[in-house]
Scaffold this motif. Structure first.
Motif, PDB file in Angstrom:
ATOM      1  N   ALA A  56       0.818  -1.213   0.000  1.00 33.74           N
ATOM      2  CA  ALA A  56       0.000   0.000   0.000  1.00 33.74           C
ATOM      3  C   ALA A  56       0.852   1.263   0.000  1.00 33.74           C
ATOM      4  CB  ALA A  56      -0.940  -0.009   1.207  1.00 33.74           C
ATOM      5  N   GLY A  57       2.173   1.100  -0.107  1.00 32.62           N
ATOM      6  CA  GLY A  57       3.063   2.254  -0.199  1.00 32.62           C
ATOM      7  C   GLY A  57       3.350   2.928   1.130  1.00 32.62           C
ATOM      8  N   MET A  58       3.174   2.176   2.215  1.00 28.61           N
ATOM      9  CA  MET A  58       3.435   2.738   3.537  1.00 28.61           C
ATOM     10  C   MET A  58       4.685   2.103   4.133  1.00 28.61           C
ATOM     11  SD  MET A  58      -0.352   3.241   5.132  1.00 28.61           S
ATOM     12  CE  MET A  58      -1.253   1.874   4.410  1.00 28.61           C
ATOM     13  N   ARG A  59       5.167   2.710   5.182  1.00 27.41           N
ATOM     14  CA  ARG A  59       6.368   2.243   5.856  1.00 27.41           C
ATOM     15  C   ARG A  59       5.987   1.638   7.204  1.00 27.41           C
ATOM     16  NH1 ARG A  59      10.693   6.721   7.307  1.00 27.41           N
ATOM     17  NH2 ARG A  59       9.895   7.433   5.313  1.00 27.41           N
ATOM     18  N   LEU A  60       6.559   0.476   7.505  1.00 27.00           N
ATOM     19  CA  LEU A  60       6.390  -0.137   8.817  1.00 27.00           C
ATOM     20  C   LEU A  60       7.457   0.458   9.726  1.00 27.00           C
ATOM     21  CD1 LEU A  60       4.948  -2.245  10.595  1.00 27.00           C
ATOM     22  CD2 LEU A  60       6.630  -3.906   9.787  1.00 27.00           C
ATOM     23  N   PHE A  61       7.013   1.210  10.732  1.00 31.12           N
ATOM     24  CA  PHE A  61       7.946   1.888  11.632  1.00 31.12           C
ATOM     25  C   PHE A  61       8.372   1.001  12.787  1.00 31.12           C
ATOM     26  CE2 PHE A  61       5.400   5.509   9.937  1.00 31.12           C
ATOM     27  CZ  PHE A  61       6.408   6.114   9.218  1.00 31.12           C
ATOM     28  N   ALA A  62       7.445   0.187  13.298  1.00 32.84           N
ATOM     29  CA  ALA A  62       7.768  -0.622  14.478  1.00 32.84           C
ATOM     30  C   ALA A  62       6.757  -1.740  14.647  1.00 32.84           C
ATOM     31  CB  ALA A  62       7.781   0.250  15.728  1.00 32.84           C
ATOM     32  N   GLU A  63       7.207  -2.778  15.348  1.00 32.82           N
ATOM     33  CA  GLU A  63       6.338  -3.853  15.810  1.00 32.82           C
ATOM     34  C   GLU A  63       6.555  -3.972  17.308  1.00 32.82           C
ATOM     35  OE1 GLU A  63       6.787  -7.681  13.900  1.00 32.82           O
ATOM     36  OE2 GLU A  63       7.300  -6.706  12.010  1.00 32.82           O
ATOM     37  N   ILE A  64       5.486  -3.979  18.063  1.00 32.34           N
ATOM     38  CA  ILE A  64       5.581  -4.175  19.503  1.00 32.34           C
ATOM     39  C   ILE A  64       5.041  -5.570  19.796  1.00 32.34           C
ATOM     40  CG2 ILE A  64       4.831  -3.375  21.774  1.00 32.34           C
ATOM     41  CD1 ILE A  64       4.506  -0.573  20.427  1.00 32.34           C
ATOM     42  N   ASP A  65       5.875  -6.409  20.358  1.00 39.09           N
ATOM     43  CA  ASP A  65       5.523  -7.796  20.648  1.00 39.09           C
ATOM     44  C   ASP A  65       5.067  -7.898  22.104  1.00 39.09           C
ATOM     45  OD1 ASP A  65       5.332 -10.517  21.059  1.00 39.09           O
ATOM     46  OD2 ASP A  65       7.317 -10.988  20.251  1.00 39.09           O
ATOM     47  N   HIS A  66       3.781  -7.682  22.341  1.00 38.85           N
ATOM     48  CA  HIS A  66       3.259  -7.720  23.706  1.00 38.85           C
ATOM     49  C   HIS A  66       3.410  -9.107  24.326  1.00 38.85           C
ATOM     50  CE1 HIS A  66       1.827  -3.666  23.765  1.00 38.85           C
ATOM     51  NE2 HIS A  66       0.982  -3.853  22.767  1.00 38.85           N
ATOM     52  N   GLY A  67       3.152 -10.139  23.527  1.00 37.05           N
ATOM     53  CA  GLY A  67       3.297 -11.497  24.037  1.00 37.05           C
ATOM     54  C   GLY A  67       4.721 -11.804  24.441  1.00 37.05           C
ATOM     55  N   GLY A  68       5.676 -11.441  23.597  1.00 42.64           N
ATOM     56  CA  GLY A  68       7.085 -11.661  23.891  1.00 42.64           C
ATOM     57  C   GLY A  68       7.554 -10.838  25.076  1.00 42.64           C
ATOM     58  N   ASN A  69       7.101  -9.587  25.155  1.00 38.90           N
ATOM     59  CA  ASN A  69       7.478  -8.737  26.285  1.00 38.90           C
ATOM     60  C   ASN A  69       6.908  -9.279  27.589  1.00 38.90           C
ATOM     61  OD1 ASN A  69       8.937  -6.964  24.664  1.00 38.90           O
ATOM     62  ND2 ASN A  69       7.169  -5.654  24.290  1.00 38.90           N
ATOM     63  N   ALA A  70       5.678  -9.787  27.536  1.00 44.69           N
ATOM     64  CA  ALA A  70       5.078 -10.384  28.732  1.00 44.69           C
ATOM     65  C   ALA A  70       5.889 -11.597  29.175  1.00 44.69           C
ATOM     66  CB  ALA A  70       3.624 -10.776  28.457  1.00 44.69           C
ATOM     67  N   ALA A  71       6.265 -12.452  28.226  1.00 51.25           N
ATOM     68  CA  ALA A  71       7.057 -13.638  28.558  1.00 51.25           C
ATOM     69  C   ALA A  71       8.389 -13.237  29.198  1.00 51.25           C
ATOM     70  CB  ALA A  71       7.300 -14.482  27.305  1.00 51.25           C
ATOM     71  N   ASP A  72       9.016 -12.196  28.665  1.00 48.50           N
ATOM     72  CA  ASP A  72      10.275 -11.714  29.237  1.00 48.50           C
ATOM     73  C   ASP A  72      10.092 -11.240  30.681  1.00 48.50           C
ATOM     74  OD1 ASP A  72      11.532 -12.235  26.841  1.00 48.50           O
ATOM     75  OD2 ASP A  72      11.575 -10.129  26.184  1.00 48.50           O
ATOM     76  N   ALA A  73       8.886 -10.774  31.005  1.00 49.61           N
ATOM     77  CA  ALA A  73       8.587 -10.286  32.349  1.00 49.61           C
ATOM     78  C   ALA A  73       8.034 -11.395  33.255  1.00 49.61           C
ATOM     79  CB  ALA A  73       7.589  -9.131  32.267  1.00 49.61           C
ATOM     80  N   GLY A  74       7.971 -12.620  32.711  1.00 53.00           N
ATOM     81  CA  GLY A  74       7.474 -13.737  33.496  1.00 53.00           C
ATOM     82  C   GLY A  74       5.966 -13.809  33.587  1.00 53.00           C
ATOM     83  N   VAL A  75       5.285 -13.183  32.645  1.00 49.96           N
ATOM     84  CA  VAL A  75       3.823 -13.159  32.627  1.00 49.96           C
ATOM     85  C   VAL A  75       3.335 -13.927  31.402  1.00 49.96           C
ATOM     86  CG1 VAL A  75       1.785 -11.669  32.500  1.00 49.96           C
ATOM     87  CG2 VAL A  75       3.805 -10.909  33.767  1.00 49.96           C
ATOM     88  N   LYS A  76       2.324 -14.756  31.596  1.00 45.92           N
ATOM     89  CA  LYS A  76       1.775 -15.520  30.480  1.00 45.92           C
ATOM     90  C   LYS A  76       0.746 -14.676  29.729  1.00 45.92           C
ATOM     91  CE  LYS A  76      -0.370 -19.780  29.125  1.00 45.92           C
ATOM     92  NZ  LYS A  76      -0.610 -21.162  29.395  1.00 45.92           N
ATOM     93  N   LEU A  77       0.931 -14.580  28.432  1.00 50.81           N
ATOM     94  CA  LEU A  77       0.013 -13.839  27.564  1.00 50.81           C
ATOM     95  C   LEU A  77       0.046 -14.492  26.197  1.00 50.81           C
ATOM     96  CD1 LEU A  77      -1.746 -11.182  27.369  1.00 50.81           C
ATOM     97  CD2 LEU A  77       0.312 -10.067  26.496  1.00 50.81           C
ATOM     98  N   ARG A  78      -1.113 -14.634  25.576  1.00 55.79           N
ATOM     99  CA  ARG A  78      -1.122 -15.198  24.222  1.00 55.79           C
ATOM    100  C   ARG A  78      -0.361 -14.275  23.278  1.00 55.79           C
ATOM    101  NH1 ARG A  78      -7.463 -14.227  23.244  1.00 55.79           N
ATOM    102  NH2 ARG A  78      -7.402 -13.317  25.274  1.00 55.79           N
ATOM    103  N   ARG A  79      -0.065 -14.787  22.089  1.00 51.73           N
ATOM    104  CA  ARG A  79       0.667 -13.959  21.123  1.00 51.73           C
ATOM    105  C   ARG A  79      -0.178 -12.736  20.773  1.00 51.73           C
ATOM    106  NH1 ARG A  79       2.533 -18.085  16.571  1.00 51.73           N
ATOM    107  NH2 ARG A  79       0.417 -18.790  16.912  1.00 51.73           N
ATOM    108  N   ALA A  80       0.481 -11.590  20.829  1.00 50.02           N
ATOM    109  CA  ALA A  80      -0.179 -10.322  20.526  1.00 50.02           C
ATOM    110  C   ALA A  80       0.886  -9.325  20.088  1.00 50.02           C
ATOM    111  CB  ALA A  80      -0.922  -9.794  21.750  1.00 50.02           C
ATOM    112  N   LYS A  81       0.591  -8.601  19.020  1.00 56.85           N
ATOM    113  CA  LYS A  81       1.526  -7.590  18.507  1.00 56.85           C
ATOM    114  C   LYS A  81       0.758  -6.354  18.058  1.00 56.85           C
ATOM    115  CE  LYS A  81       5.367 -10.393  16.873  1.00 56.85           C
ATOM    116  NZ  LYS A  81       6.299 -10.627  15.764  1.00 56.85           N
ATOM    117  N   VAL A  82       1.450  -5.234  18.081  1.00 55.10           N
ATOM    118  CA  VAL A  82       0.949  -3.992  17.506  1.00 55.10           C
ATOM    119  C   VAL A  82       1.919  -3.572  16.418  1.00 55.10           C
ATOM    120  CG1 VAL A  82       0.419  -1.557  17.905  1.00 55.10           C
ATOM    121  CG2 VAL A  82      -0.210  -3.261  19.625  1.00 55.10           C
ATOM    122  N   PHE A  83       1.383  -3.275  15.257  1.00 54.08           N
ATOM    123  CA  PHE A  83       2.167  -2.812  14.111  1.00 54.08           C
ATOM    124  C   PHE A  83       1.912  -1.318  13.944  1.00 54.08           C
ATOM    125  CE2 PHE A  83       1.722  -7.270  13.653  1.00 54.08           C
ATOM    126  CZ  PHE A  83       2.872  -7.704  13.028  1.00 54.08           C
TER     127      PHE A  83
END
Length: 121
Positions: free
Chosen positions: A21-48
Motif C-alpha cells: 500500500a506504499g506505507m512504511r512499517l515503523f515498528a512492531e511491539i511484541d506484547h506477548g514476547g514482552n510479557a514472557a520476558d517479564a514472566g507473565v503468560k500472555l497469548r501472542r499479541a503484537k501492535v504494528f
C-alpha cells in the motif's frame, strides 16, 4: 474483526500489505514476547505501527494534536477460540474526524488502509 489467517500468517500478510500500500512499517511491539520476558503468560499479541510520513504530516499541519494518534496502528492477537487472529484498528478517517481534520488526503489514507485490511481479512 477476525482474520481468517493464523497468527504468523496474519503478521506476515500485514507486513506485506503495508508495503504494497506504499506505507512504511515503523515498528512492531511484541506484547506477548514482552510479557514472557517479564514472566507473565500472555497469548501472542503484537501492535504494528505504520504509515506514510507525507500524508501524516499533511494532517499534522492542519491540527498538530493528531500527532498523538499517528502513525497508524493495527493490533493483532490470537483469538480466544484458537480460530484465526483478531484484529483491532482505527481508520485514518476516524482519527481525522476525532481531531477535526478535513484534509483531502484522508480519503486516500482510508483507501490505502482498506488495502492493508484486505490483505489480512
Amino acid at each position: 474483526m477476525r482474520s481468517r489467517y493464523g497468527f504468523e500468517e496474519c503478521e506476515d500478510r500485514l507486513r506485506d500489505a503495508v508495503a504494497a500500500a506504499g506505507m512504511r512499517l515503523f515498528a512492531e511491539i511484541d506484547h506477548g514476547g514482552n510479557a514472557a520476558d517479564a514472566g507473565v503468560k500472555l497469548r501472542r499479541a503484537k501492535v504494528f505501527i505504520f504509515g506514510n510520513p507525507r500524508a501524516g504530516s499533511l494532517l499534522m499541519q492542519e491540527n498538530i494534536e493528531v500527532s498523538y494518534d499517528l502513525p497508524l496502528r493495527i493490533a493483532i492477537w490470537e483469538a480466544d477460540d484458537g480460530n484465526g487472529t483478531m484484529v483491532a484498528y482505527r481508520t485514518p478517517g476516524e482519527i481525522a474526524e476525532e481531531h477535526g481534520v478535513t484534509h483531502p488526503v484522508v480519503a486516500k489514507m482510508d483507501e490505502n488502509f482498506a488495502k492493508v485490511l484486505g490483505g489480512i481479512s
